[in-house]
Design an enzyme around this catalytic site. Structure first.
Site, PDB file in Angstrom:
ATOM      1  N   ARG A 104       0.849  -1.175   0.000  1.00  0.00           N
ATOM      2  CA  ARG A 104       0.000   0.000   0.000  1.00  0.00           C
ATOM      3  C   ARG A 104       0.888   1.229   0.000  1.00  0.00           C
ATOM      4  O   ARG A 104       1.749   1.377   0.863  1.00  0.00           O
ATOM      5  CB  ARG A 104      -0.835  -0.056   1.288  1.00  0.00           C
ATOM      6  N   THR A 108      -0.760   7.720  -0.887  1.00  0.00           N
ATOM      7  CA  THR A 108      -2.092   7.670  -1.524  1.00  0.00           C
ATOM      8  C   THR A 108      -2.989   6.604  -0.911  1.00  0.00           C
ATOM      9  O   THR A 108      -4.196   6.609  -1.137  1.00  0.00           O
ATOM     10  CB  THR A 108      -1.949   7.335  -3.023  1.00  0.00           C
ATOM     11  N   ASP A 200       1.421  -1.673  12.379  1.00  0.00           N
ATOM     12  CA  ASP A 200       1.745  -2.216  11.048  1.00  0.00           C
ATOM     13  C   ASP A 200       1.995  -3.723  11.193  1.00  0.00           C
ATOM     14  O   ASP A 200       3.005  -4.144  11.767  1.00  0.00           O
ATOM     15  CB  ASP A 200       2.978  -1.498  10.492  1.00  0.00           C
ATOM     16  N   ASP A 203       5.366  -5.155   9.713  1.00  0.00           N
ATOM     17  CA  ASP A 203       6.541  -4.772  10.506  1.00  0.00           C
ATOM     18  C   ASP A 203       6.583  -5.543  11.819  1.00  0.00           C
ATOM     19  O   ASP A 203       7.646  -5.980  12.257  1.00  0.00           O
ATOM     20  CB  ASP A 203       6.519  -3.264  10.796  1.00  0.00           C
TER      21      ASP A 203
HETATM   22  C1  PRP Z   1      -1.019  -3.968   4.996  1.00  0.00           C
HETATM   23  C2  PRP Z   1      -1.914  -5.146   5.305  1.00  0.00           C
HETATM   24  C3  PRP Z   1      -2.856  -5.166   4.126  1.00  0.00           C
HETATM   25  C4  PRP Z   1      -3.015  -3.707   3.802  1.00  0.00           C
HETATM   26  C5  PRP Z   1      -4.326  -3.233   4.334  1.00  0.00           C
HETATM   27  O1  PRP Z   1      -0.041  -4.343   4.103  1.00  0.00           O
HETATM   28  O2  PRP Z   1      -1.214  -6.339   5.512  1.00  0.00           O
HETATM   29  O3  PRP Z   1      -2.364  -5.890   3.008  1.00  0.00           O
HETATM   30  O4  PRP Z   1      -1.935  -3.025   4.445  1.00  0.00           O
HETATM   31  O5  PRP Z   1      -4.567  -1.920   3.970  1.00  0.00           O
HETATM   32  P1  PRP Z   1      -5.784  -1.497   3.011  1.00  0.00           P
HETATM   33  O6  PRP Z   1      -6.981  -2.270   3.464  1.00  0.00           O
HETATM   34  O7  PRP Z   1      -5.904  -0.033   3.253  1.00  0.00           O
HETATM   35  O8  PRP Z   1      -5.393  -1.811   1.592  1.00  0.00           O
HETATM   36  P2  PRP Z   1       1.130  -3.347   3.621  1.00  0.00           P
HETATM   37  O9  PRP Z   1       0.723  -2.613   2.399  1.00  0.00           O
HETATM   38  O10 PRP Z   1       1.569  -2.524   4.789  1.00  0.00           O
HETATM   39  O11 PRP Z   1       2.268  -4.340   3.163  1.00  0.00           O
HETATM   40  P3  PRP Z   1       3.157  -5.375   4.010  1.00  0.00           P
HETATM   41  O12 PRP Z   1       2.242  -6.522   4.397  1.00  0.00           O
HETATM   42  O13 PRP Z   1       4.201  -5.776   3.031  1.00  0.00           O
HETATM   43  O14 PRP Z   1       3.709  -4.663   5.225  1.00  0.00           O
HETATM   44  N1  URA Z   2      -1.968  -1.994   7.464  1.00  0.00           N
HETATM   45  C1  URA Z   2      -1.490  -2.345   8.694  1.00  0.00           C
HETATM   46  O1  URA Z   2      -0.554  -3.150   8.787  1.00  0.00           O
HETATM   47  N2  URA Z   2      -2.058  -1.801   9.771  1.00  0.00           N
HETATM   48  C2  URA Z   2      -3.089  -0.936   9.702  1.00  0.00           C
HETATM   49  O2  URA Z   2      -3.579  -0.467  10.749  1.00  0.00           O
HETATM   50  C3  URA Z   2      -3.579  -0.580   8.418  1.00  0.00           C
HETATM   51  C4  URA Z   2      -2.996  -1.134   7.320  1.00  0.00           C
END
Ligand code: PRP
Ligand code: URA
Length: 209
Positions: A104, A108, A200, A203
């Protein structure tokens, strides 16, 4: 319309509180996510179809039930969805695993797809997408789009924490799929993070920042 269910078994609620705590370290976080996914697999698989087979116990012949029909595919959205795969596989060991890579954009909040690898014949399979967080819903909507484009019809989405905004967006875009969450939280903050949430998820699972 597919269903939206919050799976609030006491064991799930207890483990969710452990991982929400900012003092929970990577090792315990990973362990609890794995265990919660296993507990959720039990409920998510409740409507799987059974067939009757005849077998012989050590004493008599008899007719008994076993799983029938569609073969299951567990689909983690990378990265954080990976944390839920082993827990699901513990309960559904014959499942195949397909991967969707997505991140994400922090400014944006739009999702970007970078990788898709699925088993063949998705139209005959039951897909279970796993991702701990359903925030704006953008990633989930795009993941379901990716599976439908490849022929999938029976799709479930399983997350740990859902925001009302994400549930609404996913139900509007894909009213046919079932959504399961371990908790429905309050709202998104201005950065798209779920409040109270758990931060997150990627993370915290992998110890990155
Ligand atoms: C996080 C989470 C989802 C997304 C949710 O992933 O694991 O995939 O955000 O957000 P949304 O509903 O607003 O789309 P992230 O993009 O942080 O990637 P990662 O798992 O690689 O940390
Ligand atoms: N992605 C995450 O990992 N945490 C949140 O709270 C939203 C999006």
């Amino acid at each position: 319309m597919g269903k939206f269910e919050v799976l609030d078994h006491p064991l799930i609620q207890h483990k969710m509180t452990i991982i929400r705590d900012k003092k929970c370290g990577t090792r315990e976080f990973r362990q609890c996510v794995d265990e919660i996914a296993g507990l959720m697999a039990y409920e998510v698989s409740r409507d799987m179809s059974l067939e009757e087979v005849e077998i012989e116990t050590p004493l008599v012949k008899g007719k008994f039930k076993r799983l029938a029909g569609k073969k299951v595919v567990i689909v983690p959205i990378l990265r954080a969805g990976l944390g839920m795969v082993d827990g699901m596989l513990d309960m559904i060991p014959a499942a195949k695993v397909g991967h969707i890579g997505m991140y994400r954009d922090e400014e944006t909040l739009q999702p970007h797809e970078y990788f898709v690898k699925m088993p063949a014949d998705l139209q005959e399979r039951e897909m279970i997408i796993v991702d701990p967080m359903l925030a704006t819903g953008g990633s989930a909507v795009m993941a379901v789009d990716a599976l439908k484009k490849r022929g999938a019809r029976a799709i479930k989405f399983v997350c740990l924490v859902a925001a009302p905004e994400g549930v609404k967006a996913l139900r509007e875009a894909h009213p046919d799929i079932d959504i399961y969450a371990a908790a429905l939280d309050d709202h998104l903050n201005e950065h798209g993070y779920i409040i109270p949430g758990l931060g997150d998820a990627g993370d915290r699972l992998f110890g990155t920042k």
